[in-house]
Enzyme design. Structure first.
Site, PDB file in Angstrom:
ATOM      1  N   TRP A 167      14.386 -14.386 -14.370  1.00 40.36           N
ATOM      2  CA  TRP A 167      14.068 -13.571 -15.621  1.00 40.36           C
ATOM      3  C   TRP A 167      15.326 -11.838 -15.653  1.00 40.36           C
ATOM      4  CZ3 TRP A 167      11.331  -8.599 -13.174  1.00 40.36           C
ATOM      5  CH2 TRP A 167      11.783  -8.315 -11.366  1.00 40.36           C
ATOM      6  N   ASP A 168      16.196 -12.479 -14.715  1.00 39.31           N
ATOM      7  CA  ASP A 168      17.058 -11.711 -14.806  1.00 39.31           C
ATOM      8  C   ASP A 168      18.083 -11.522 -16.375  1.00 39.31           C
ATOM      9  OD1 ASP A 168      17.397 -12.571 -12.580  1.00 39.31           O
ATOM     10  OD2 ASP A 168      18.875 -11.058 -11.877  1.00 39.31           O
ATOM     11  N   GLU A 195      10.880 -10.492  -3.471  1.00 35.85           N
ATOM     12  CA  GLU A 195      10.186 -12.058  -2.892  1.00 35.85           C
ATOM     13  C   GLU A 195      10.792 -11.894  -0.665  1.00 35.85           C
ATOM     14  OE1 GLU A 195      14.414 -13.580  -4.734  1.00 35.85           O
ATOM     15  OE2 GLU A 195      13.010 -14.671  -5.766  1.00 35.85           O
ATOM     16  N   LYS A 227      12.044  -5.582  -0.744  1.00 40.26           N
ATOM     17  CA  LYS A 227      13.213  -5.821  -1.216  1.00 40.26           C
ATOM     18  C   LYS A 227      14.208  -5.246  -2.527  1.00 40.26           C
ATOM     19  CE  LYS A 227      15.593  -9.932  -2.537  1.00 40.26           C
ATOM     20  NZ  LYS A 227      15.900 -11.801  -3.661  1.00 40.26           N
ATOM     21  N   GLN A 228      12.796  -4.953  -3.043  1.00 44.24           N
ATOM     22  CA  GLN A 228      13.594  -4.746  -4.494  1.00 44.24           C
ATOM     23  C   GLN A 228      12.738  -4.236  -5.611  1.00 44.24           C
ATOM     24  OE1 GLN A 228      14.803  -8.584  -6.276  1.00 44.24           O
ATOM     25  NE2 GLN A 228      13.473  -7.233  -8.078  1.00 44.24           N
TER      26      GLN A 228
END
Ligand SMILES: *[C@@H]1O[C@H](CO)[C@@H](O)[C@H](O)[C@H]1NC(C)=O
Ligand SMILES: *[C@@H]1O[C@H](CO)[C@@H](O)[C@H](O)[C@H]1NC(C)=O
Length: 726
Positions: free
Chosen positions: A324-325, A454, A522-523
């Site tokens: 998906w980046d 994740e 995580k993000q």
């Protein structure tokens, strides 16, 4: 008066990358040129040079070709190809005696890396580039210029690390072609059983171990080319082209023109902190390098992986897989400038539809399931099952890119002949088969997923996943209406009744069912509901999401995160906070060539385009407030004090190209004259509509307009009118 001033301003400020206005007589250092006397110790931070088809890292022994992978399933990785340009220039001992100076520079105007050596008797320069117009070519040029009056021969060494071998391809030598060396072979293992093992053919000008300037020569120049292609005919044709270009002196000029054109259509510059200027230029440069040439039918574009084409061999940089980046992190900034390159990304996904169908079937669902990690076939190639099984938000990320493309271009051909509608409808069918009706809550749930964060898996109702699913279902319904396709009723039903977790008491979005406020993440995950997803919410909720999650986001997490927080704070007018978050990203920029690492300590994937994409979006969509919407391109400029001007050239909207300048309390826009658009006839007539006053300002090509810095939108003069051939 104002107009003239403005035209001058745009010309001076935006006209040429390095012509920043300056109050002093000193010429400021060109922020497009990254120079150093000392190469980074870690070779991962040497500059990657790529052109959407070929990629390698300066001095590296290997290169990659888009779409050429070796290995089956989770082992599949970019096939390493030996690079004949793995050569370092040096002087012999005698020359070294004469006060040696080295310098290394990457000129991002031109994509040329140059190593210069200077002694009392000679200036030697070695230039390396991946050709921007002819993507099958890599080039090295060496120039020796005699200094002083000596008449001695001057010899430089060319130390090569090249061996014509690879772990991924068994190469065979072919007879020399027009004096050049020639090898070819194919990969040893197909991505799917029985699949194709792609062939690679490489022809290159042999590089001698030394080059000599003869006693009677004041200077001399040598050119070396490498041609890489998938067949004998093709590689020979490309090598012939290179010889022809060299003979008529056009090899470098055609490359320079292509970069010039690319920058002219997509510039992002500011007057403000030098480090920010350089960082933005670096991000644009590496991202543009990852996309195909504007001059090619991008039929073979293999997608963009987190580390780009220069990286991604076995066990490295996510094996060169596409995540998906690409669609969520890199695509928006490119799509805003170049619909043609945006379309190349969508076409890559369309080519993987069969694999996506297979993935969905294997999971026991209908429609399409795009792989978490994608190579050529579209089958899942993630080495660990859980991500492919559970990180299903990728499906909605892919469709969002299609949706934004439609809004930015109204190019229906992408959805008809281009088969984009298959993608949208296939994903909608997947969601419908993937949801579970909750009798208790009277809504649809998506169970057992891994969110973008994740650190968690097997959770129910990831708020990001459910929201992106909802939006892709709604878009499927919208597209079906446009194409008069009978949409199954379930698409709308599920969209309407899918659960979007929300905590009424604390007024924020829990990341998933059962998420406890304060749990480490995580993000960027939930904060992406606001941007890029655009889920409507009050400023209070937006603020809560940003505050709650910022406090618990892993500082060692991947680089793209802070850009999303910055965009959020900018939406709320908190310019300083946003600036502070962007500063955090600088830790991921490694060394003089502005190469990003995934983690701030330098570890993880390198040339981390995902992080660059997040950073660019913070400026391109954050400082401008650009939002791609159904009937308009909304804006709400807001820039920090230390940025006196922000200039964005080449914004593409409905067949037009616009240049923007935000300066102090004013905004200037000029619509370019005669903007060309691939495959489309005429650009739409546009206007600016300001939000508070309702003021409408028509945008007439070549006529600049200016207005106070406030929110508004760019939209068609006649919204009912479709300007594009349907
Ligand atoms: C970038 O430059 C600004 C202004 O010169 C400075 O305040 C800031 O600390 C710099 N950031 C980093 C990470 O070096
Ligand atoms: C997810 O939902 C299912 C079905 O309601 C339930 O059995 C399971 O325990 C839930 N999982 C979590 C982590 O809450």
């Amino acid at each position: 008066m104002r107009l003239i001033q403005y035209v001058m301003l745009l010309f001076v400020f935006c006209g040429r990358g390095h012509a920043l206005p300056t109050m002093t007589n000193e010429t400021p250092a060109d922020p497009y040129i990254f120079t150093t006397d000392l190469l980074p110790l870690d070779p991962r931070f040497l500059p990657p040079l790529a052109n959407g088809l070929l990629g390698w890292r300066v001095y590296g022994g290997i290169m990659h070709m888009g779409g050429v992978y070796n290995g089956e399933g989770g082992d599949c990785h970019r096939a390493n190809l030996p690079c004949p340009l793995a050569v370092r220039m040096d002087l012999d001992e005698v020359e070294k005696a004469g006060r040696l100076q080295h310098s290394y520079s990457l000129d991002t105007h031109t994509g040329i890396f140059t190593h210069s050596l200077r002694t009392v008797s000679v200036i030697a320069s070695q230039s390396l580039y991946t050709h921007r117009h002819h993507p099958n070519l890599l080039v090295m040029e060496v120039l020796l210029v005699r200094q002083g009056t000596s008449q001695e021969p001057i010899t430089i060494k060319m130390d090569s690390r090249f061996t014509p071998q690879s772990d991924d391809i068994v190469f065979h030598s072919e007879p020399d072609y027009k004096g050049a060396s020639y090898i070819q072979g194919h990969t040893t293992m197909a991505e799917v059983p029985g699949g194709i093992c792609p062939s690679v053919h490489i022809i290159w000008t042999p590089i001698t171990p030394s080059l000599t300037l003869l006693p009677d020569q004041a200077q001399s120049r040598w050119g070396f080319v490498v041609a890489v292609a998938g067949s004998q005919d093709s590689v020979q044709a490309h090598y012939d082209t290179a010889l022809e270009l060299m003979a008529n002196g056009n090899l470098r000029p055609s490359h320079l023109r292509a970069w010039e054109e690319l920058w002219a259509g997509s510039t992002l510059e500011l007057t403000g902190p030098d480090n920010l200027s350089r960082a933005l230029i670096g991000c644009m440069f590496y991202l543009l390098s990852a996309f195909p040439s504007l001059h090619e039918a991008p039929g073979h574009f293999g997608g963009v992986s987190p580390g780009g084409l220069s990286n991604g061999g076995s066990g490295q940089d996510y094996w060169g897989h596409v995540f998906w980046d690409q669609d969520t992190w890199m695509y928006p900034s490119i799509g805003l400038f170049y619909p043609q390159l945006a379309r190349a990304v969508l076409e890559y996904r369309v080519r993987t539809v069969d694999g996506a169908k297979d993935n969905a079937e294997k999971q026991g669902y209908k429609g399409l399931k795009f792989p978490w990690e994608s190579a050529v076939s579209g089958r899942e190639v993630c080495p660990e099952d859980i991500y492919g099984q559970q990180e299903i938000h990728i499906n909605g990320d892919v469709t969002l890119a299609f949706q934004h493309y439609l809004y930015l271009t109204e190019d229906m051909s992408m959805f008809t002949e281009g088969r984009g509608s298959e993608v949208i409808w296939g994903v909608a069918d997947y969601w419908v088969s993937r949801v579970t009706w909750s009798a208790e809550e009277q809504n649809y749930h998506i169970l057992g997923v891994m969110p973008p964060d994740e650190y968690y898996y097997n959770v129910n109702n990831s708020v990001y996943t459910n929201t992106v699913a909802k939006f892709s279902l709604e878009f499927a319904v919208e597209l079906a209406a446009l194409l008069k396709y009978p949409a199954p009723q379930e698409w709308q039903q599920v969209a309407d009744k899918i659960k979007i977790p929300f905590d009424q008491k604390q007024k924020y979005h829990p990341e998933y069912d059962g998420y406890k406020k304060g749990q480490f993440v995580k993000q960027a995950d939930t904060v992406m509901l606001g941007y890029p997803l655009g889920l409507p919410m009050t400023p209070e909720v937006r603020r809560n999401d940003l505050e709650f999650y910022e406090a618990v986001t892993d500082p060692g997490g991947p680089a793209m995160t802070w850009g999303m927080f910055a965009v959020g704070w900018l939406e709320l007018g908190e310019v300083e906070k946003a600036g502070h978050l962007l500063q955090k990203c600088f830790k991921n920029i490694q060394g003089p060539f502005q190469v990003w690492s995934e983690s701030s300590d330098g570890s993880g994937a390198v040339n981390f385009l995902t992080g660059m994409g997040g950073f660019l979006q913070a400026v391109l969509f954050g400082y401008t407030g650009f939002r791609v919407q159904k009937d308009c391109l909304a804006f709400a400029p807001s820039i920090p004090e230390d940025i006196t001007q922000l200039c964005i050239r080449g914004v593409s909207y409905l067949g037009n190209k616009m240049d923007w300048l935000v300066r102090g309390q004013e905004v200037y826009i000029i619509l370019r004259e005669g903007a060309k658009h691939a495959g489309n006839t005429k650009p739409c007539a546009l206007q600016v509509v300001l939000k508070n006053s309702g003021t409408k300002i028509p945008l007439i090509p070549g006529k600049p307009v200016t207005f106070p810095r406030e929110s508004g939108m760019i939209c068609k003069v006649d919204r009912a009118l479709s300007c594009w051939p349907m």
